[in-house]
Design an enzyme around this catalytic site. Structure first.
Site, PDB file in Angstrom:
ATOM      1  N   TYR A 235       0.837  -1.210   0.000  1.00 61.25           N
ATOM      2  CA  TYR A 235       0.000   0.000   0.000  1.00 61.25           C
ATOM      3  C   TYR A 235       0.867   1.253   0.000  1.00 61.25           C
ATOM      4  CZ  TYR A 235      -3.213  -3.528   1.921  1.00 61.25           C
ATOM      5  OH  TYR A 235      -3.949  -4.647   2.148  1.00 61.25           O
TER       6      TYR A 235
ATOM      7  N   TYR B 251     -14.707  -4.311   3.020  1.00 59.61           N
ATOM      8  CA  TYR B 251     -13.342  -4.756   2.713  1.00 59.61           C
ATOM      9  C   TYR B 251     -13.248  -6.233   3.074  1.00 59.61           C
ATOM     10  CZ  TYR B 251      -8.409  -5.653   2.739  1.00 59.61           C
ATOM     11  OH  TYR B 251      -7.183  -6.214   2.485  1.00 59.61           O
TER      12      TYR B 251
ATOM     13  N   ASP C 128     -17.642 -12.229   7.697  1.00 63.11           N
ATOM     14  CA  ASP C 128     -16.194 -12.038   7.667  1.00 63.11           C
ATOM     15  C   ASP C 128     -15.793 -11.379   8.983  1.00 63.11           C
ATOM     16  OD1 ASP C 128     -13.609 -11.194   7.383  1.00 63.11           O
ATOM     17  OD2 ASP C 128     -13.866 -10.329   5.380  1.00 63.11           O
TER      18      ASP C 128
HETATM   19  C1  PLP Z   1      -7.579  -8.140   6.994  1.00 62.81           C
HETATM   20  C2  PLP Z   1      -8.897  -8.567   6.483  1.00 62.81           C
HETATM   21  C3  PLP Z   1      -9.015  -9.503   5.442  1.00 62.81           C
HETATM   22  C4  PLP Z   1      -7.803 -10.073   4.728  1.00 62.81           C
HETATM   23  O1  PLP Z   1      -6.965 -10.801   5.567  1.00 62.81           O
HETATM   24  P1  PLP Z   1      -5.426 -11.027   5.124  1.00 62.81           P
HETATM   25  O2  PLP Z   1      -4.890 -11.928   6.195  1.00 62.81           O
HETATM   26  O3  PLP Z   1      -4.784  -9.677   5.116  1.00 62.81           O
HETATM   27  O4  PLP Z   1      -5.444 -11.656   3.789  1.00 62.81           O
HETATM   28  C5  PLP Z   1     -10.271  -9.874   5.048  1.00 62.81           C
HETATM   29  N1  PLP Z   1     -11.377  -9.357   5.625  1.00 62.81           N
HETATM   30  C6  PLP Z   1     -11.304  -8.477   6.632  1.00 62.81           C
HETATM   31  C7  PLP Z   1     -12.556  -7.962   7.258  1.00 62.81           C
HETATM   32  C8  PLP Z   1     -10.060  -8.040   7.090  1.00 62.81           C
HETATM   33  O5  PLP Z   1      -9.989  -7.130   8.071  1.00 62.81           O
END
Ligand code: PLP
Length: 419
Positions: free
Chosen positions: A9, A137, A231
């Protein structure tokens, strides 16, 4: 000096050199001259118990002596079996089937494959797409990227190269709920599931929503018979005050139990890369068959790495033995950071669990903000229009006040320099 490292980034041409860290201790990062910074980021939400915790270190050390790694295809081991049992126990409802992977983004990819495979096995093969929310995200790999808000996210510039998904506003009121219903209904032949970061949207803008909104999403998924995929890679492991954010509904008559749950980040207490995708029985059962072709075809080389599993087991031990007072963290953040609402260019200050966010209307130069923070012994990494902290859950009150002092002073100092 030119570096061989291509940084994340980051515009390599213009970004200032990164801060060099040689050691960690408790809630601190330590520089080569012995400088100490409180890590107000907990290394991207992951170092929940702080750094170098003796119990985590001991468990990982023992595992390192015995067996650092072994492939997981056709082989199993105690650290993975034990961790899966414990996670299934902790996750609500019948979220009992734990699939290991090596990072959060991959856990999201696995959830997508599970959902698509589930519907294929239930004679809905056209269901290959997903709905997610504005400011979402879900990770950096191409499948996960497609779930991120296509306009507002850092992946926007790839939007022509990735699968187009459906994005709507979170159903906070009647009209947004109707819109969610409309899209799910119109595209019921193609939508396999709905992805949500429950209660806290992370890297897409650090926004919060209430449990009623989460319940509305669950109800919409029920009405349209699509899978609900939570998630909780960022929100899991007590970041919001409960083991998982969906647990804020556990006292409800009908608690929210997602069909698939993704965990990562704090899973290994900030020591190693590992993530899991946990499925409910009805999703698992779709793949459970005499037909080998019905199996879930996925298996990262380093899945269920024994070192990472032992770190995760140690982390769960610590949650059992030392409950954290996340309500206290929230109350201090709220009390202290609220003074920033008086600053002209601050749009909003919001706090939930161990997450404190200052959102700017007119963002000052965030690099200057960061420099001011670092000068004050605090490591934070502002992004977009947000200055935020996600401290280790073991942070003591003094350190938390120091983080708040630095956020307040750095904002004032930078806003003055800008005007
Ligand atoms: C950080 C994150 C991801 C991705 O995880 P990585 O280990 O960086 O691949 C996916 N979803 C959410 C909500 C996150 O905060």
């Amino acid at each position: 000096m030119m570096t061989s490292v291509w940084r994340p980034y980051c515009q390599m041409k213009t970004a200032p050199p990164p801060m060099k860290v040689v050691a960690t201790e408790g809630c601190h990062l330590i520089g080569s001259d012995g400088e100490r910074w409180i890590d107000g980021m907990a290394s991207w939400w992951s170092a929940c118990h702080g750094y170098n915790h003796p119990h985590v270190r001991q468990m990982v050390n023992e595992q390192l002596q015995r067996m650092p790694h072994v492939m997981f295809g056709g082989i199993t081991h105690e650290p993975a079996e034990r961790l899966a049992t414990r996670l299934a126990e902790l996750a609500p409802g019948d979220l009992n089937h734990v699939f290991f992977s090596d990072s959060g983004s991959v856990a999201v990819e696995v959830a997508m494959k599970m959902a698509i495979g589930h519907w294929r096995r239930r004679n809905r093969p056209g269901r290959t797409r997903f709905l997610a929310f504005h400011n979402a995200y879900h990770g950096d790999t191409t499948g996960a990227m497609s779930l991120c808000d296509p306009k507002r996210s850092m992946h926007a510039r790839y939007s022509d190269a990735i699968t187009e998904q459906f994005h709507v506003a979170l159903p906070r009121d009647e009209s947004t709920t109707l819109e969610l219903d409309r899209v799910l209904s119109r595209h019921s032949d193609s939508i396999a599931g709905v992805f949500v970061e429950p209660l806290v949207q992370g890297a897409g803008g650090m926004r919060f929503h209430d449990v009623e909104t989460l319940v509305r999403i669950r109800e919409a998924c029920r009405r349209h018979n699509v899978l609900l995929i939570a998630d909780e890679i960022a929100t899991g492991f007590h970041r919001t005050g409960k083991m998982f954010a969906v647990d804020h509904t556990s006292d409800f008559e009908s608690p929210v139990v997602p069909d698939i749950l993704c965990l990562g980040k704090a899973l290994t207490a900030g020591t190693m890369s590992m993530a899991v995708t946990i499925a409910r029985s009805h999703v698992f059962d779709s793949f459970y068959d005499d037909d080998p072709g019905a199996a879930l075809m996925h298996g990262p080389t380093f899945m269920a790495n024994p070192l990472a599993c032992s770190a995760a087991n140690a982390s769960l031990d610590l949650f059992e033995s030392t409950p954290y007072n996340v309500a206290n963290i929230e109350s201090i953040l709220r009390k202290r950071l609220s003074v920033l609402t008086d600053v002209d260019c601050v749009a909003e200050v919001r706090c939930f669990g161990a997450v404190g966010v200052v959102q700017f209307r007119d963002p000052p130069n965030m690099q200057l903000v960061q420099d001011e923070l670092v000068r004050r012994g605090v490591w934070l990494r502002p992004f977009g229009d947000c200055l935020y902290t996600t401290p280790p859950l073991c942070v003591d009150d003094d350190s938390l006040h120091q983080i708040c002092d630095a956020m307040i002073e750095a904002t004032h100092a930078t806003v003055l320099q800008c005007t």
